[in-house]
Design a protein around this motif. Sequence first.
Motif, PDB file in Angstrom:
ATOM      1  N   TYR A   1       0.836  -1.207   0.000  1.00 15.52           N
ATOM      2  CA  TYR A   1       0.000   0.000   0.000  1.00 15.52           C
ATOM      3  C   TYR A   1       0.869   1.255   0.000  1.00 15.52           C
ATOM      4  O   TYR A   1       0.607   2.208  -0.751  1.00 15.52           O
ATOM      5  CB  TYR A   1      -0.911  -0.011   1.214  1.00 15.52           C
ATOM      6  CG  TYR A   1      -1.598   1.314   1.465  1.00 15.52           C
ATOM      7  CD1 TYR A   1      -2.592   1.777   0.607  1.00 15.52           C
ATOM      8  CD2 TYR A   1      -1.237   2.105   2.555  1.00 15.52           C
ATOM      9  CE1 TYR A   1      -3.213   2.996   0.822  1.00 15.52           C
ATOM     10  CE2 TYR A   1      -1.856   3.328   2.778  1.00 15.52           C
ATOM     11  CZ  TYR A   1      -2.835   3.765   1.917  1.00 15.52           C
ATOM     12  OH  TYR A   1      -3.440   4.974   2.128  1.00 15.52           O
ATOM     13  N   LYS A   2       1.899   1.281   0.833  1.00 17.60           N
ATOM     14  CA  LYS A   2       2.755   2.452   0.916  1.00 17.60           C
ATOM     15  C   LYS A   2       3.451   2.755  -0.411  1.00 17.60           C
ATOM     16  O   LYS A   2       3.686   3.920  -0.760  1.00 17.60           O
ATOM     17  CB  LYS A   2       3.806   2.250   2.012  1.00 17.60           C
ATOM     18  CG  LYS A   2       3.261   2.361   3.423  1.00 17.60           C
ATOM     19  CD  LYS A   2       2.857   3.785   3.727  1.00 17.60           C
ATOM     20  CE  LYS A   2       2.478   3.951   5.175  1.00 17.60           C
ATOM     21  NZ  LYS A   2       2.101   5.351   5.482  1.00 17.60           N
TER      22      LYS A   2
ATOM     23  N   SER B   1      -1.828   5.002  -2.202  1.00 20.73           N
ATOM     24  CA  SER B   1      -1.437   5.805  -1.051  1.00 20.73           C
ATOM     25  C   SER B   1      -1.247   7.263  -1.470  1.00 20.73           C
ATOM     26  O   SER B   1      -0.471   7.546  -2.387  1.00 20.73           O
ATOM     27  CB  SER B   1      -0.130   5.274  -0.447  1.00 20.73           C
ATOM     28  OG  SER B   1       0.335   6.143   0.554  1.00 20.73           O
TER      29      SER B   1
END
Length: 436
Positions: free
Chosen positions: A331-332, A337
């Motif tokens: 996700y990061k 994000s």
Amino acid sequence: MGTTMKLSGNSSGSSPSGHVDHDAVNSANLVDLVLRCVSRSEVLEEWAIGHTVITREYVSGTRGLSRWSGVSDRIVRNIVGPTGALSEFKFLWTTTRGTSSAIADERDSMELRYSSNTRTDYRSTSLKDPSPSLGQGALGPLALKEKEAEKLIKDNAVVSARISERGQNVLVKALMTLSTLTEMTSLTEPGRILKVLDPGLDIWSEVEEGNEVRTAVPPLGRRAWSLAVMCGLEDVVLSVSDIEELTGLSKRGVQALLARMTKADPVLVQKVRKGRSFEYAICWASRFRSSGDYWGICYYDDEIRKARASKDRAVQATSARRGTPAGWIAYKLSTASPKRDEYLATHSLPADADGAWRALVEAGDELELYAYLKAQEAEAGPVPSTPEVLVEEAKGSAISTSLLGQPAQESLESPKRIDPEVLAAMRARICASTYA
């Protein structure tokens, strides 16, 4: 076969064998809740949640309570108090608040129960003991008679002072009807009435902009639901001022409500002239009761609730994935994000990073990044529970290497061989400095 025994209070019916009747409803709490909500427009969302807790005690979790009450999960969290405390308007006692977690069981651990208050002052906020026994009250499990319902209203000075005589008559009949609704079932007329009054049905839903769902019937809205409950789903004739007094809305708010109801269902509301003014015949029973002239089975539709459930499942799956190490990293590093660029600036990829991994990061697809990391985890195998496992594996690797005829790694503690001439020179320097 043993018959199911109904329990008063906040408990569902149960038999001596321990069977719980999930259809059982404590009608005394329904009556109590309505009396506490008359003329109070600000309690609408908490009223819907309280109604759900009374009629469906098995519902739990923020999203579960949200779906079944038709109230957004954000509002549910704002209304419900902390664990062991009351909600904003004192209708709900929080058994367990739940926590923000990637684990579904922890997120869905919110449990509420109805906090009954059967004294004459229904606005009182004091609570000596928030136990289910308060739900028994003076009403008991039996249906109300007309004089008993009238007494409940007259004893409640706040309610009786705010509504007209005609409004009180409507409310008396509604309380008498609500006191007979003891089970959530489609097999009996009272049970069907209670099912129609489910605040999560399409007809009472508030659909958020951009998330509209096609339904068989245009939604009347939650305000219409509150009026239907206070009318006991009976056919009534009310003026604008009567509805103002019952709901606590302003005159403009009542007019907007009637306009929405008329637009959504032209058969439901009929405008009737009386002298120089107008009154409104609202055909709740004719339209929504199975014995009514205009009743249709489509009023049980809950497509909006099903759509919200599907959306919730997707949100839960995403949260669970991002709660894992691989999911969090994916996700990061993904375009999902909003702080991706900031994260990459402080966590840049090493120069010798794998080309396939670098390409995935540049593409920024969260699911592909997650799949790659999970594949790497599967290839590496499970993480040992203790360091001793790694030590044993290292020893075994050294032994096997020496057996194959290859020199084992030199121990760091073994002395190194030094040239004798270098040692002689070192001794000469030490002696010279000592006897100088």
